[in-house]
Design a protein around this motif. Sequence first.
Motif, PDB file in Angstrom:
ATOM      1  N   PRO A  46       0.957  -1.313  -0.072  1.00 11.34           N
ATOM      2  CA  PRO A  46       0.095  -0.101   0.008  1.00 11.34           C
ATOM      3  C   PRO A  46       0.925   1.378   0.077  1.00 11.34           C
ATOM      4  O   PRO A  46       2.214   1.080   0.486  1.00 11.34           O
ATOM      5  CB  PRO A  46      -0.944  -0.191   1.230  1.00 11.34           C
ATOM      6  CG  PRO A  46       0.059  -1.065   2.086  1.00 11.34           C
ATOM      7  CD  PRO A  46       0.825  -2.050   1.375  1.00 11.34           C
ATOM      8  N   PHE A  47       0.385   2.383  -0.561  1.00 14.02           N
ATOM      9  CA  PHE A  47       1.006   3.488  -0.485  1.00 14.02           C
ATOM     10  C   PHE A  47       1.392   4.070   1.041  1.00 14.02           C
ATOM     11  O   PHE A  47       0.598   3.896   1.887  1.00 14.02           O
ATOM     12  CB  PHE A  47       0.234   4.786  -1.078  1.00 14.02           C
ATOM     13  CG  PHE A  47       0.155   4.779  -2.643  1.00 14.02           C
ATOM     14  CD1 PHE A  47       1.230   4.079  -3.475  1.00 14.02           C
ATOM     15  CD2 PHE A  47      -0.771   5.512  -3.334  1.00 14.02           C
ATOM     16  CE1 PHE A  47       1.239   4.104  -4.473  1.00 14.02           C
ATOM     17  CE2 PHE A  47      -0.969   5.556  -4.666  1.00 14.02           C
ATOM     18  CZ  PHE A  47      -0.028   4.862  -5.251  1.00 14.02           C
ATOM     19  N   PRO A  48       2.632   4.545   1.215  1.00 10.83           N
ATOM     20  CA  PRO A  48       2.900   4.885   2.489  1.00 10.83           C
ATOM     21  C   PRO A  48       2.298   6.199   2.748  1.00 10.83           C
ATOM     22  O   PRO A  48       1.869   6.985   1.948  1.00 10.83           O
ATOM     23  CB  PRO A  48       4.525   5.334   2.448  1.00 10.83           C
ATOM     24  CG  PRO A  48       4.845   5.347   0.837  1.00 10.83           C
ATOM     25  CD  PRO A  48       3.719   4.720   0.268  1.00 10.83           C
ATOM     26  N   ARG A  49       1.691   6.518   3.890  1.00  7.01           N
ATOM     27  CA  ARG A  49       0.941   7.432   4.660  1.00  7.01           C
ATOM     28  C   ARG A  49       1.820   8.862   4.334  1.00  7.01           C
ATOM     29  O   ARG A  49       3.092   8.650   4.310  1.00  7.01           O
ATOM     30  CB  ARG A  49       0.599   7.180   5.847  1.00  7.01           C
ATOM     31  CG  ARG A  49      -0.679   6.442   5.845  1.00  7.01           C
ATOM     32  CD  ARG A  49      -1.323   6.228   7.340  1.00  7.01           C
ATOM     33  NE  ARG A  49      -2.223   5.266   7.365  1.00  7.01           N
ATOM     34  CZ  ARG A  49      -2.560   4.716   8.398  1.00  7.01           C
ATOM     35  NH1 ARG A  49      -2.343   5.166   9.661  1.00  7.01           N
ATOM     36  NH2 ARG A  49      -3.582   3.774   8.399  1.00  7.01           N
ATOM     37  N   THR A  50       1.165  10.020   4.381  1.00  2.00           N
ATOM     38  CA  THR A  50       2.003  11.163   4.445  1.00  2.00           C
ATOM     39  C   THR A  50       3.097  11.324   5.362  1.00  2.00           C
ATOM     40  O   THR A  50       4.048  11.674   5.353  1.00  2.00           O
ATOM     41  CB  THR A  50       1.071  12.428   4.192  1.00  2.00           C
ATOM     42  OG1 THR A  50       0.313  12.230   3.238  1.00  2.00           O
ATOM     43  CG2 THR A  50       1.846  13.461   3.920  1.00  2.00           C
ATOM     44  N   GLY A  51       2.535  11.215   6.774  1.00  2.00           N
ATOM     45  CA  GLY A  51       3.358  11.235   7.870  1.00  2.00           C
ATOM     46  C   GLY A  51       4.608  10.136   7.841  1.00  2.00           C
ATOM     47  O   GLY A  51       5.821  10.352   8.231  1.00  2.00           O
ATOM     48  N   ASP A  52       4.337   8.915   7.385  1.00  2.00           N
ATOM     49  CA  ASP A  52       5.335   7.881   7.408  1.00  2.00           C
ATOM     50  C   ASP A  52       6.278   8.382   6.374  1.00  2.00           C
ATOM     51  O   ASP A  52       7.623   8.002   6.419  1.00  2.00           O
ATOM     52  CB  ASP A  52       4.883   6.636   6.772  1.00  2.00           C
ATOM     53  CG  ASP A  52       3.650   6.087   8.277  1.00  2.00           C
ATOM     54  OD1 ASP A  52       3.994   6.784   9.455  1.00  2.00           O
ATOM     55  OD2 ASP A  52       2.668   5.435   8.024  1.00  2.00           O
ATOM     56  N   LEU A  53       5.910   8.883   5.113  1.00  2.00           N
ATOM     57  CA  LEU A  53       6.718   9.043   4.085  1.00  2.00           C
ATOM     58  C   LEU A  53       7.635  10.296   4.689  1.00  2.00           C
ATOM     59  O   LEU A  53       8.822  10.222   4.312  1.00  2.00           O
ATOM     60  CB  LEU A  53       5.967   9.591   2.836  1.00  2.00           C
ATOM     61  CG  LEU A  53       6.638   9.629   1.636  1.00  2.00           C
ATOM     62  CD1 LEU A  53       7.346   8.438   1.181  1.00  2.00           C
ATOM     63  CD2 LEU A  53       5.587  10.079   0.612  1.00  2.00           C
ATOM     64  N   SER A  54       7.000  11.215   5.298  1.00  2.00           N
ATOM     65  CA  SER A  54       7.993  12.302   5.666  1.00  2.00           C
ATOM     66  C   SER A  54       8.835  11.808   6.847  1.00  2.00           C
ATOM     67  O   SER A  54      10.057  12.488   6.572  1.00  2.00           O
ATOM     68  CB  SER A  54       7.092  13.347   6.505  1.00  2.00           C
ATOM     69  OG  SER A  54       6.070  14.087   5.696  1.00  2.00           O
ATOM     70  N   LYS A  55       8.501  11.138   7.761  1.00  2.00           N
ATOM     71  CA  LYS A  55       9.753  10.386   8.596  1.00  2.00           C
ATOM     72  C   LYS A  55      10.698   9.823   7.881  1.00  2.00           C
ATOM     73  O   LYS A  55      11.821   9.851   8.156  1.00  2.00           O
ATOM     74  CB  LYS A  55       8.882   9.531   9.673  1.00  2.00           C
ATOM     75  CG  LYS A  55       7.976  10.249  10.618  1.00  2.00           C
ATOM     76  CD  LYS A  55       7.399   9.169  11.354  1.00  2.00           C
ATOM     77  CE  LYS A  55       6.355   9.927  12.083  1.00  2.00           C
ATOM     78  NZ  LYS A  55       5.683   8.985  12.918  1.00  2.00           N
ATOM     79  N   GLN A  56      10.360   9.022   6.722  1.00  2.00           N
ATOM     80  CA  GLN A  56      11.389   8.067   6.143  1.00  2.00           C
ATOM     81  C   GLN A  56      12.420   9.187   5.161  1.00  2.00           C
ATOM     82  O   GLN A  56      13.415   9.078   5.337  1.00  2.00           O
ATOM     83  CB  GLN A  56      10.636   7.299   5.133  1.00  2.00           C
ATOM     84  CG  GLN A  56      11.511   6.501   4.090  1.00  2.00           C
ATOM     85  CD  GLN A  56      10.923   5.708   3.136  1.00  2.00           C
ATOM     86  OE1 GLN A  56       9.581   5.763   3.101  1.00  2.00           O
ATOM     87  NE2 GLN A  56      11.583   5.047   2.237  1.00  2.00           N
ATOM     88  N   LEU A  57      11.861  10.207   4.612  1.00  2.00           N
ATOM     89  CA  LEU A  57      12.505  11.107   4.004  1.00  2.00           C
ATOM     90  C   LEU A  57      13.505  11.783   4.887  1.00  2.00           C
ATOM     91  O   LEU A  57      14.623  12.017   4.346  1.00  2.00           O
ATOM     92  CB  LEU A  57      11.677  12.111   3.004  1.00  2.00           C
ATOM     93  CG  LEU A  57      10.837  11.238   1.969  1.00  2.00           C
ATOM     94  CD1 LEU A  57       9.941  12.080   1.152  1.00  2.00           C
ATOM     95  CD2 LEU A  57      11.930  10.267   1.062  1.00  2.00           C
ATOM     96  N   ILE A  58      12.870  12.291   6.049  1.00  2.00           N
ATOM     97  CA  ILE A  58      13.643  13.138   6.684  1.00  2.00           C
ATOM     98  C   ILE A  58      15.176  12.296   7.414  1.00  2.00           C
ATOM     99  O   ILE A  58      16.182  12.728   7.337  1.00  2.00           O
ATOM    100  CB  ILE A  58      12.901  13.775   7.964  1.00  2.00           C
ATOM    101  CG1 ILE A  58      12.122  14.906   7.281  1.00  2.00           C
ATOM    102  CG2 ILE A  58      13.664  14.038   9.034  1.00  2.00           C
ATOM    103  CD1 ILE A  58      10.870  15.218   8.392  1.00  2.00           C
ATOM    104  N   THR A  59      14.708  10.991   7.560  1.00  2.00           N
ATOM    105  CA  THR A  59      15.827  10.159   8.232  1.00  2.00           C
ATOM    106  C   THR A  59      16.781   9.780   7.111  1.00  2.00           C
ATOM    107  O   THR A  59      17.918   9.931   7.425  1.00  2.00           O
ATOM    108  CB  THR A  59      15.384   8.720   8.907  1.00  2.00           C
ATOM    109  OG1 THR A  59      14.522   8.303   7.934  1.00  2.00           O
ATOM    110  CG2 THR A  59      14.478   9.259  10.132  1.00  2.00           C
ATOM    111  N   GLU A  60      16.413   9.713   5.968  1.00  2.00           N
ATOM    112  CA  GLU A  60      17.350   9.438   4.777  1.00  2.00           C
ATOM    113  C   GLU A  60      17.995  10.670   4.410  1.00  2.00           C
ATOM    114  O   GLU A  60      19.458  10.510   4.418  1.00  2.00           O
ATOM    115  CB  GLU A  60      16.516   9.067   3.567  1.00  2.00           C
ATOM    116  CG  GLU A  60      16.101   7.717   3.668  1.00  2.00           C
ATOM    117  CD  GLU A  60      15.342   7.432   2.182  1.00  2.00           C
ATOM    118  OE1 GLU A  60      15.057   7.985   1.342  1.00  2.00           O
ATOM    119  OE2 GLU A  60      14.688   6.478   2.168  1.00  2.00           O
ATOM    120  N   ALA A  61      17.444  11.968   4.802  1.00  2.00           N
ATOM    121  CA  ALA A  61      18.392  13.030   4.317  1.00  2.00           C
ATOM    122  C   ALA A  61      19.386  13.470   5.529  1.00  2.00           C
ATOM    123  O   ALA A  61      20.424  13.753   5.306  1.00  2.00           O
ATOM    124  CB  ALA A  61      17.436  14.370   4.319  1.00  2.00           C
TER     125      ALA A  61
END
Length: 61
Positions: A46-61
């Motif tokens: 399933p598509f990642p939720r917006t909050g989960d996606l934000s957390k993932q992208l911030i930790t990758e950055a």
Amino acid sequence: MQLRYSFRLYPSAGQRVALARAFGCARVVYNDALRARETARSEGMPFPRTGDLSKQLITEA
């Protein structure tokens, strides 16, 4: 009656650099989010939720 204004901004050299950096960062984050959603779709998840996606992208950055 509706009022409309037309104006143009002329940023200085430093402001141009700051705007280019900000828009560049926004473009990178948008493309990373798009890639994460496409990867999830191709894997049948399933598509990642917006909050989960934000957390993932911030930790990758």
